[in-house]
Design an enzyme around this catalytic site. Structure first.
Site, PDB file in Angstrom:
ATOM      1  N   ASP A 179       2.934  -0.479   1.352  1.00  0.00           N
ATOM      2  CA  ASP A 179       3.316  -0.904   0.005  1.00  0.00           C
ATOM      3  C   ASP A 179       4.822  -0.741  -0.165  1.00  0.00           C
ATOM      4  OD1 ASP A 179       3.741  -1.047  -2.830  1.00  0.00           O
ATOM      5  OD2 ASP A 179       1.610  -0.614  -3.136  1.00  0.00           O
TER       6      ASP A 179
ATOM      7  N   SER B  60      -1.605  -2.266  -9.431  1.00  0.00           N
ATOM      8  CA  SER B  60      -0.234  -1.926  -9.817  1.00  0.00           C
ATOM      9  C   SER B  60      -0.248  -1.326 -11.230  1.00  0.00           C
ATOM     10  CB  SER B  60       0.654  -3.174  -9.707  1.00  0.00           C
ATOM     11  OG  SER B  60       2.001  -2.816  -9.751  1.00  0.00           O
TER      12      SER B  60
ATOM     13  N   VAL C 123       0.398  -2.728  13.392  1.00  0.00           N
ATOM     14  CA  VAL C 123       0.090  -1.941  12.198  1.00  0.00           C
ATOM     15  C   VAL C 123       0.147  -0.453  12.534  1.00  0.00           C
ATOM     16  CG1 VAL C 123      -1.688  -1.366  10.485  1.00  0.00           C
ATOM     17  CG2 VAL C 123      -1.386  -3.750  11.220  1.00  0.00           C
TER      18      VAL C 123
ATOM     19  N   HIS D  41       2.166  -4.486  -1.318  1.00  0.00           N
ATOM     20  CA  HIS D  41       1.802  -4.394  -2.735  1.00  0.00           C
ATOM     21  C   HIS D  41       1.038  -5.624  -3.234  1.00  0.00           C
ATOM     22  CE1 HIS D  41       2.150  -2.183  -6.442  1.00  0.00           C
ATOM     23  NE2 HIS D  41       2.581  -3.243  -7.084  1.00  0.00           N
TER      24      HIS D  41
HETATM   25 CA   LIG Z   1      -1.790   0.161  15.436  1.00  0.00          CA
END
Ligand SMILES: [Ca+2]
Length: 521
Positions: free
Chosen positions: A408, A192, A268, A447
């Site tokens: 993020d 960060s 995802v 994050h």
């Molecule tokens: Ca996937």
């Protein structure tokens, strides 16, 4: 389903804190591997207490003492920059036994330059280590204004770049005074703000570090920080405060729509930049007692699109689909009211409007655009950390690993990808750049390096191997663990722009069943 740690309200409110703690987290994960000592058997030349006598320009060594809790030599120093009377506080930790011959600088989070606690991990691994408050205490942006309400340029510069350099100079000098040898290699590790500080060192002070690990870097600072107010600006302009449940419903719908495109249905979206899910599909559906409206869809579309000028031209990247929207689109109360992200609000108050009492609800899209331009003019060169010319860093043999989570919720990875592409353009084609700078993107990671995707590990080892043995990281491993700490999934991460693609057979939770592929776009 998305990992519930991502959607928990409290977790999100703690994100700044997570960012502050980030560099410690990275190192604790890497703590298993002992490092080869570079000066075997080396012992200190002098008692720790004698370090108060070390003379360094514009520097006061305030104390040098053995810390009874762990036996290290702890030094605190203050650097000033005459004629300013600023005070950059510096914490240095020096192992009395088993110094590994290296120095490690550690970064901060948010407006906080760093903390003494970040030394714990590296000193335990034998590093001489340093951190700094970069001239002000705490995480507020209020340091940007002096007592007369004018910009305090010295403190802004200390926070933007000078403090980390000062800490590095003092840290190396004290290392040399204590052991009689300069560190053979120096590393900077941060996430960060710490990631930004690492890249700032490569850009401005290329001799400071041999190796840098820059996680989810807060680069393009003058753009992405004001951009983080955009969701509130939109909701205010439309007088449509979108509750968390609707934001989450849109995130879940986007994940559901785009998750399978990468070949594995695992909650995802590997490449959210290729996901174009439109929230209009939700219009008319029930979210709890509430109905999702066309105006809700419009707000969410604009959050994902990112800030645009009044005449619709690009200002900055929006949040990627799959990233939690609530940190920036936070609302509270009944009826709902917006609650801006604290770092963003501080930046507008203290840096741009320069009025601590500024009422953000007076903001309009036109005013937002005007302040945006001011941000670039006043702070771009100082805070931006987006200079792609890393020639001096490359030529002195420096290596940098950048990595960024693709979910993020505070810093869109698109800004980091954009910077990396600019480095490639500046430094020669991708092959030349990859000889000293590599970017790894971590799908499904937020994050705080949590989320539905696996978390990259072994960064510290990877940068040390690259610097000291010349072995560039061709692959990183990412792991996902359950609540008992058991590894439930592993995946390879390949240097950008290569991606990890499922072979089509075997467990999708095993890295061995994924191969390196060039992206098709
Ligand atoms: Ca996937």
């Amino acid at each position: 389903m998305k990992d519930n740690t991502l959607t928990s309200y409290l977790q999100i409110r703690r994100t700044i804190f997570v960012a502050t703690l980030f560099s410690t987290i990275v190192l604790l994960r890497a703590a298993e591997t002992p490092l080869k000592p570079l000066f075997p058997g080396i012992t200190p030349l002098c008692p720790c207490e004698d370090l108060v006598k070390v003379s360094l320009q514009n520097t006061t060594i305030e104390s040098a003492k053995i810390d009874p809790s762990n036996g290290w030599c702890r030094v605190t120093a203050v650097v000033t920059h005459p004629p300013a009377d600023d005070k950059v506080k510096i914490w240095i930790g020096l192992p009395v036994t088993n110094w590994n011959g290296r120095f490690q600088g550690n970064g901060g989070g948010g407006f906080s330059g760093g903390s003494a606690s970040s030394l714990r991990g590296p000193v335990a691994r034998g590093f001489a280590a340093g951190a700094t408050d970069t001239g002000h205490e705490g995480g507020s942006g209020s340091f940007a204004l002096d007592e007369n309400g004018r910009l305090n340029w010295q403190l802004i510069i200390d926070n933007a770049y000078l403090g980390i350099h000062d800490m590095t100079v003092v840290g190396k000098a004290l290392t040399q005074a204590f052991y009689g040898k300069a560190p053979r290699y120096s590393y900077f590790v941060g996430g960060s703000t710490g990631g930004r500080q690492g890249l700032m060192e490569a850009q401005r002070y290329p001799d400071d570090y041999d190796g840098i690990v820059s996680a989810c870097p807060a680069i393009n600072f003058h753009r992405f920080v004001p951009a983080s107010l955009w969701p509130q600006v939109i909701m205010l302009a439309m007088t449509n405060w979108v509750p968390k449940a609707k934001l989450d419903a849109a995130t879940a719908a986007a994940v559901k729509a785009c998750d399978p495109a990468d070949g594995v249905t695992d909650s995802v979206i590997d490449d959210p930049l290729r996901c174009s899910y439109d929230p209009k599909a939700l219009v008319g559906t029930k979210v709890g007692e509430d109905t999702f409206t066309e105006a809700d869809a419009e707000v969410i579309r604009k959050i994902w699109q990112g800030p645009r000028t009044v005449d619709e031209s690009f200002m900055w990247h929006g949040l990627e689909r799959g990233a939690d929207m609530f940190a920036f689109a936070d609302t509270t109360g009944s009826p709902l009211k917006g609650r801006p992200f604290s770092i963003s609000l501080d930046y507008f108050k203290y840096f741009l409007v320069q009025d601590p009492k500024w009422d953000w609800t007076t903001m309009t899209p036109a005013r937002f655009e005007q302040l945006w331009k001011q941000s670039a003019e006043q702070f771009g060169a100082i805070f931006g950390t987006d200079n792609p010319d890393l020639t001096r860093f490359r030529d002195r043999g420096g290596k940098v690993i950048i990595y960024h989570g693709m979910a993020d919720q505070l810093i869109p990875a698109a800004g980091t990808i954009d910077y990396y592409k600019r480095v490639q353009q500046q430094m020669g084609e991708s092959k030349k750049t990859s000889q000293f700078a590599r970017l790894f993107l971590a799908p499904g990671i937020d994050h705080g390096f949590r989320g539905a995707g696996p978390t990259p590990i072994g960064l510290s080892e990877a940068i040390i191997r690259w610097v000291e043995e010349g072995k560039a990281p061709d692959k990183l491993t990412a792991e996902r663990k359950d609540s008992n700490g058991k590894i439930t999934r592993t995946r390879p991460l390949f240097p950008y722009p290569q991606i990890a693609k499922y072979k089509g057979t075997g467990s999708t939770d095993d890295a061995a069943n994924f191969v390196r592929k060039a992206p098709t776009h």
